[in-house]
Design a protein around this motif. Structure first.
Motif, PDB file in Angstrom:
ATOM      1  N   HIS A 113     -13.761 -26.234  -0.844  1.00 18.54           N
ATOM      2  CA  HIS A 113     -13.904 -26.192   0.612  1.00 18.54           C
ATOM      3  C   HIS A 113     -14.794 -25.049   1.051  1.00 18.54           C
ATOM      4  O   HIS A 113     -14.829 -23.997   0.418  1.00 18.54           O
ATOM      5  CB  HIS A 113     -12.537 -26.004   1.282  1.00 18.54           C
ATOM      6  CG  HIS A 113     -11.775 -27.282   1.447  1.00 18.54           C
ATOM      7  ND1 HIS A 113     -10.602 -27.349   2.163  1.00 18.54           N
ATOM      8  CD2 HIS A 113     -12.019 -28.529   0.997  1.00 18.54           C
ATOM      9  CE1 HIS A 113     -10.149 -28.601   2.139  1.00 18.54           C
ATOM     10  NE2 HIS A 113     -10.985 -29.331   1.436  1.00 18.54           N
ATOM     11  N   MET A 171     -12.283 -25.963   8.169  1.00 20.07           N
ATOM     12  CA  MET A 171     -12.769 -26.045   6.790  1.00 20.07           C
ATOM     13  C   MET A 171     -13.026 -27.483   6.414  1.00 20.07           C
ATOM     14  O   MET A 171     -12.445 -28.413   6.961  1.00 20.07           O
ATOM     15  CB  MET A 171     -11.830 -25.349   5.816  1.00 20.07           C
ATOM     16  CG  MET A 171     -10.436 -25.866   5.818  1.00 20.07           C
ATOM     17  SD  MET A 171      -9.407 -24.854   4.739  1.00 20.07           S
ATOM     18  CE  MET A 171      -7.841 -25.697   4.924  1.00 20.07           C
ATOM     19  N   HIS A 214     -13.609 -21.736  -0.944  1.00 18.58           N
ATOM     20  CA  HIS A 214     -12.349 -21.645  -1.701  1.00 18.58           C
ATOM     21  C   HIS A 214     -12.037 -22.963  -2.385  1.00 18.58           C
ATOM     22  O   HIS A 214     -12.543 -24.006  -1.976  1.00 18.58           O
ATOM     23  CB  HIS A 214     -11.182 -21.248  -0.790  1.00 18.58           C
ATOM     24  CG  HIS A 214     -11.023 -22.148   0.408  1.00 18.58           C
ATOM     25  ND1 HIS A 214     -11.753 -21.992   1.558  1.00 18.58           N
ATOM     26  CD2 HIS A 214     -10.222 -23.219   0.618  1.00 18.58           C
ATOM     27  CE1 HIS A 214     -11.403 -22.921   2.436  1.00 18.58           C
ATOM     28  NE2 HIS A 214     -10.484 -23.688   1.891  1.00 18.58           N
ATOM     29  N   MET A 219      -9.393 -25.582  -2.673  1.00 21.78           N
ATOM     30  CA  MET A 219      -8.221 -25.980  -1.885  1.00 21.78           C
ATOM     31  C   MET A 219      -7.272 -26.786  -2.755  1.00 21.78           C
ATOM     32  O   MET A 219      -7.678 -27.753  -3.391  1.00 21.78           O
ATOM     33  CB  MET A 219      -8.703 -26.853  -0.722  1.00 21.78           C
ATOM     34  CG  MET A 219      -7.669 -27.061   0.341  1.00 21.78           C
ATOM     35  SD  MET A 219      -7.732 -25.647   1.457  1.00 21.78           S
ATOM     36  CE  MET A 219      -6.174 -25.860   2.287  1.00 21.78           C
TER      37      MET A 219
HETATM   38 CU   LIG Z   1      -9.548 -25.491   2.540  1.00 19.00          CU
END
Ligand SMILES: [Cu+2]
Length: 158
Positions: free
Chosen positions: A86, A98, A120, A122
């Motif tokens: 993400h 996001m 990141h 996720m």
């Molecule tokens: Cu995320």
């Protein structure tokens, strides 16, 4: 006991990186890390706590020491039903949103940092709660570097 040791190791690594950062006044992200001679290395990975059936995120620094751009082509984790890369973006209404990153690229000889408020990994559909002190296994598959398995300790952000 094992998780305590890993957290200590990560704390020590963070401390070393911090020292390296203050010793070197340059603010480019690459200045903080020594790239591997070849291939991809992942450092300082950690995961947010999460509720059973909820979500979490894993952060890390991806060091690509090779001469070619590498691409993340797959992820999996035994604790999550769904794993995605993400990116965080400004929704324009004062809130941050996001979405799945469409550019899972890691340029040659550079560092890509996944941090809160940015990129990141996720974790969704958690099959158990993640609490501080737990460990999360994540398998990352790169087009060039192949499969890399990491263990991220769970800790609270900040
Ligand atoms: Cu995320």
């Amino acid at each position: 006991m094992k998780s305590t040791l890993i957290i200590l190791l990560f704390s020590a690594l963070t401390f070393i990186l911090f020292i390296g950062c203050t010793a070197n006044e340059t603010e480019t992200s690459q200045a903080h890390f020594e790239l591997p001679d070849d291939g991809v290395q992942i450092v300082d990975a950690w995961a947010r706590p999460g509720r059973d059936n909820g979500v979490s995120a894993i952060y890390m620094h991806v060091l690509n020491g090779s001469a070619v751009t590498d691409t993340l082509i797959a992820f999996s984790s035994p604790v999550a039903g769904l794993v995605e890369l993400h990116e965080t973006f400004d929704r324009g209404d004062g809130m941050m949103g996001m979405r799945e990153s469409e550019e899972p690229f890691f340029p040659a000889r550079s560092v890509v940092s996944m941090q809160p408020g940015g990129l990141h990994v996720m974790l969704m559909q958690l099959n158990r709660a993640l609490s501080e002190g737990d460990e999360v296994e994540l398998i990352l598959t790169f087009s060039e570097a192949g499969e890399i398995t990491i263990t991220a300790p769970v800790r609270s952000p900040g």
